[in-house]
Design a protein around this motif. Structure first.
Motif, PDB file in Angstrom:
ATOM      1  N   ASP A  64      -3.847 -15.058  14.526  1.00 41.41           N
ATOM      2  CA  ASP A  64      -3.066 -14.655  13.360  1.00 41.41           C
ATOM      3  C   ASP A  64      -2.582 -13.218  13.573  1.00 41.41           C
ATOM      4  OD1 ASP A  64      -2.018 -13.953  10.909  1.00 41.41           O
ATOM      5  OD2 ASP A  64      -3.555 -15.000   9.752  1.00 41.41           O
ATOM      6  N   ALA A  65      -1.317 -13.062  13.925  1.00 38.88           N
ATOM      7  CA  ALA A  65      -0.787 -11.740  14.260  1.00 38.88           C
ATOM      8  C   ALA A  65      -0.860 -10.782  13.082  1.00 38.88           C
ATOM      9  CB  ALA A  65       0.650 -11.861  14.746  1.00 38.88           C
ATOM     10  N   ARG A  66      -0.580 -11.263  11.877  1.00 36.86           N
ATOM     11  CA  ARG A  66      -0.609 -10.379  10.711  1.00 36.86           C
ATOM     12  C   ARG A  66      -2.021  -9.865  10.437  1.00 36.86           C
ATOM     13  NH1 ARG A  66       2.609 -14.025   6.444  1.00 36.86           N
ATOM     14  NH2 ARG A  66       1.241 -15.565   7.439  1.00 36.86           N
ATOM     15  N   LEU A  67      -2.999 -10.749  10.559  1.00 38.46           N
ATOM     16  CA  LEU A  67      -4.381 -10.316  10.356  1.00 38.46           C
ATOM     17  C   LEU A  67      -4.807  -9.342  11.446  1.00 38.46           C
ATOM     18  CD1 LEU A  67      -7.078 -10.503   8.873  1.00 38.46           C
ATOM     19  CD2 LEU A  67      -7.634 -12.512  10.273  1.00 38.46           C
ATOM     20  N   ASN A  68      -4.447  -9.634  12.679  1.00 36.81           N
ATOM     21  CA  ASN A  68      -4.783  -8.725  13.780  1.00 36.81           C
ATOM     22  C   ASN A  68      -4.148  -7.352  13.578  1.00 36.81           C
ATOM     23  OD1 ASN A  68      -6.083 -10.924  14.863  1.00 36.81           O
ATOM     24  ND2 ASN A  68      -4.537 -11.337  16.423  1.00 36.81           N
ATOM     25  N   LEU A  69      -2.887  -7.347  13.151  1.00 38.71           N
ATOM     26  CA  LEU A  69      -2.208  -6.079  12.896  1.00 38.71           C
ATOM     27  C   LEU A  69      -2.893  -5.305  11.775  1.00 38.71           C
ATOM     28  CD1 LEU A  69       1.522  -7.216  13.159  1.00 38.71           C
ATOM     29  CD2 LEU A  69       0.446  -5.449  14.563  1.00 38.71           C
ATOM     30  N   LEU A  70      -3.269  -6.007  10.713  1.00 37.32           N
ATOM     31  CA  LEU A  70      -3.911  -5.339   9.584  1.00 37.32           C
ATOM     32  C   LEU A  70      -5.232  -4.715  10.004  1.00 37.32           C
ATOM     33  CD1 LEU A  70      -4.043  -4.649   6.588  1.00 37.32           C
ATOM     34  CD2 LEU A  70      -5.073  -6.901   6.183  1.00 37.32           C
ATOM     35  N   VAL A  71      -6.045  -5.477  10.720  1.00 44.59           N
ATOM     36  CA  VAL A  71      -7.335  -4.940  11.178  1.00 44.59           C
ATOM     37  C   VAL A  71      -7.114  -3.762  12.125  1.00 44.59           C
ATOM     38  CG1 VAL A  71      -9.421  -5.464  12.493  1.00 44.59           C
ATOM     39  CG2 VAL A  71      -8.522  -7.145  10.873  1.00 44.59           C
ATOM     40  N   GLY A  72      -6.179  -3.900  13.044  1.00 42.05           N
ATOM     41  CA  GLY A  72      -5.900  -2.809  13.977  1.00 42.05           C
ATOM     42  C   GLY A  72      -5.431  -1.556  13.272  1.00 42.05           C
ATOM     43  N   HIS A  73      -4.577  -1.708  12.279  1.00 38.48           N
ATOM     44  CA  HIS A  73      -4.090  -0.539  11.550  1.00 38.48           C
ATOM     45  C   HIS A  73      -5.200   0.114  10.734  1.00 38.48           C
ATOM     46  CE1 HIS A  73       0.543  -1.047  11.718  1.00 38.48           C
ATOM     47  NE2 HIS A  73      -0.022  -1.530  12.809  1.00 38.48           N
ATOM     48  N   ILE A  74      -6.090  -0.693  10.168  1.00 33.95           N
ATOM     49  CA  ILE A  74      -7.210  -0.114   9.426  1.00 33.95           C
ATOM     50  C   ILE A  74      -8.117   0.684  10.350  1.00 33.95           C
ATOM     51  CG2 ILE A  74      -9.328  -0.676   8.148  1.00 33.95           C
ATOM     52  CD1 ILE A  74      -7.834  -2.989   6.861  1.00 33.95           C
ATOM     53  N   VAL A  75      -8.314   0.178  11.559  1.00 37.20           N
ATOM     54  CA  VAL A  75      -9.162   0.879  12.524  1.00 37.20           C
ATOM     55  C   VAL A  75      -8.635   2.282  12.803  1.00 37.20           C
ATOM     56  CG1 VAL A  75      -9.912   0.905  14.943  1.00 37.20           C
ATOM     57  CG2 VAL A  75     -10.104  -1.193  13.603  1.00 37.20           C
ATOM     58  N   VAL A  76      -7.318   2.432  12.927  1.00 32.97           N
ATOM     59  CA  VAL A  76      -6.762   3.737  13.293  1.00 32.97           C
ATOM     60  C   VAL A  76      -6.434   4.599  12.081  1.00 32.97           C
ATOM     61  CG1 VAL A  76      -5.838   2.885  15.468  1.00 32.97           C
ATOM     62  CG2 VAL A  76      -4.409   2.824  13.425  1.00 32.97           C
ATOM     63  N   THR A  77      -6.400   4.025  10.878  1.00 29.33           N
ATOM     64  CA  THR A  77      -6.085   4.827   9.692  1.00 29.33           C
ATOM     65  C   THR A  77      -7.318   5.230   8.895  1.00 29.33           C
ATOM     66  OG1 THR A  77      -5.705   2.804   8.392  1.00 29.33           O
ATOM     67  CG2 THR A  77      -3.792   3.821   9.450  1.00 29.33           C
ATOM     68  N   ALA A  78      -8.389   4.447   8.951  1.00 27.78           N
ATOM     69  CA  ALA A  78      -9.594   4.779   8.185  1.00 27.78           C
ATOM     70  C   ALA A  78     -10.151   6.162   8.518  1.00 27.78           C
ATOM     71  CB  ALA A  78     -10.656   3.696   8.390  1.00 27.78           C
ATOM     72  N   PRO A  79     -10.140   6.605   9.778  1.00 28.38           N
ATOM     73  CA  PRO A  79     -10.665   7.950  10.065  1.00 28.38           C
ATOM     74  C   PRO A  79      -9.952   9.067   9.313  1.00 28.38           C
ATOM     75  CG  PRO A  79     -10.481   6.690  12.093  1.00 28.38           C
ATOM     76  CD  PRO A  79      -9.837   5.875  11.020  1.00 28.38           C
ATOM     77  N   TYR A  80      -8.670   8.891   9.005  1.00 25.46           N
ATOM     78  CA  TYR A  80      -7.953   9.920   8.245  1.00 25.46           C
ATOM     79  C   TYR A  80      -8.535  10.038   6.837  1.00 25.46           C
ATOM     80  CZ  TYR A  80      -4.473   9.980  11.965  1.00 25.46           C
ATOM     81  OH  TYR A  80      -3.850  10.097  13.184  1.00 25.46           O
ATOM     82  N   VAL A  81      -8.838   8.894   6.229  1.00 24.39           N
ATOM     83  CA  VAL A  81      -9.445   8.911   4.897  1.00 24.39           C
ATOM     84  C   VAL A  81     -10.844   9.506   4.969  1.00 24.39           C
ATOM     85  CG1 VAL A  81     -10.227   7.467   2.978  1.00 24.39           C
ATOM     86  CG2 VAL A  81      -8.080   6.932   4.142  1.00 24.39           C
TER      87      VAL A  81
END
Length: 259
Positions: free
Chosen positions: A133-150
């Motif tokens: 599921d490309a959309r799910l993979n993209l969402l998880v990948g984006h969370i991985v790289v954006t969560a550290p900013y929060v």
């Protein structure tokens, strides 16, 4: 004028600040200028004035679909980063357990590692898990790289919180949830908002993660823009970039108004 900011030193500071602003804004203004050129080729200074390239972009199905996907991904990644990042920051600041420093380094490591390497690693993980599921993979990948900013911004905010106010609320009978909602959250709201904005912008404009995890059916707008750069480099590409710049500026202005 304040006496502390007067004299030759103040004018030198203003001049340096103005030079820095010009250095930062000049590339963006150049892109905007080229996007309204009447020429079919990218030239500067622009020849004539026209908005036909924006009309062409808004009729481009690939760009519109990519923009929708990128916006949905950015909102999803921001929500996921806030839901995971705020509790993680609390645990790192208020927790007193073994290995807290190592865990903090691990959670913030995506800020250090090249995003291209992170994207390749995520691709290998999803491939081994059989996730298609490309959309799910993209969402998880984006969370991985954006969560550290929060996590990073909320940690900073929590370190400035007056814990005496929390103790007073608990003494008056408030439970932990009410204390967080009524006392702690208002104090760290700017940090949470800043982290959320960073997460949104990083996700919306993320190319390396999307390059590895997207497919032909689900292509975020950075990939669409790069494909246009490779295939046909006409003023419609700066027009796409200008739209993205204006959306980013709108997000910053909205956040400044709300927080």
């Amino acid at each position: 004028m304040d006496e502390r900011f007067s004299g030759p030193g103040a004018w030198a500071l203003y001049a340096i600040t103005a030079a820095m602003m010009i250095f930062i804004l000049a590339p963006l203004l150049l892109v905007m200028a080229v996007s309204v050129s009447d020429s079919y080729f990218v030239t500067f200074p622009p020849q004539g004035f026209t908005l036909k390239w924006y009309a062409k972009v808004l009729e481009d199905r690939d760009f519109i679909d990519g923009m929708k996907l990128s916006i949905m991904l950015a909102f999803g990644a921001t929500a996921g980063s806030l839901l995971l990042g705020v509790p993680a920051a609390f645990a790192l600041v208020r927790g007193n357990f073994f290995g807290v420093a190592a865990i903090k380094g691990f959670l913030l490591s995506p800020l250090i590692f090249p995003t291209l390497v992170t994207g390749l690693a995520l691709l290998q993980v999803f491939s081994r898990l059989g996730s298609e599921d490309a959309r799910l993979n993209l969402l998880v990948g984006h969370i991985v790289v954006t969560a550290p900013y929060v996590i990073r911004t909320v940690i900073t905010g929590l370190q400035l919180v007056d814990e005496n106010l929390e103790d007073a609320a608990r003494t008056l009978g408030a439970n932990r949830l009410v204390t967080f909602w009524r006392v702690t959250l208002p104090q760290i709201a700017p940090s949470v908002a800043a982290g959320g904005l960073c997460a949104f912008m990083v996700s919306f404009d993320n190319y390396p993660i999307s390059m590895w995890l997207a497919n032909s059916e689900h292509t975020p707008v950075p990939l669409v823009l790069m494909r246009q750069l490779v295939n046909v480099f006409d003023p419609s590409v700066p027009a796409m970039s200008t739209i993205i710049i204006l959306l980013a500026l709108l997000g910053v202005l909205v956040l400044e108004r709300l927080v």
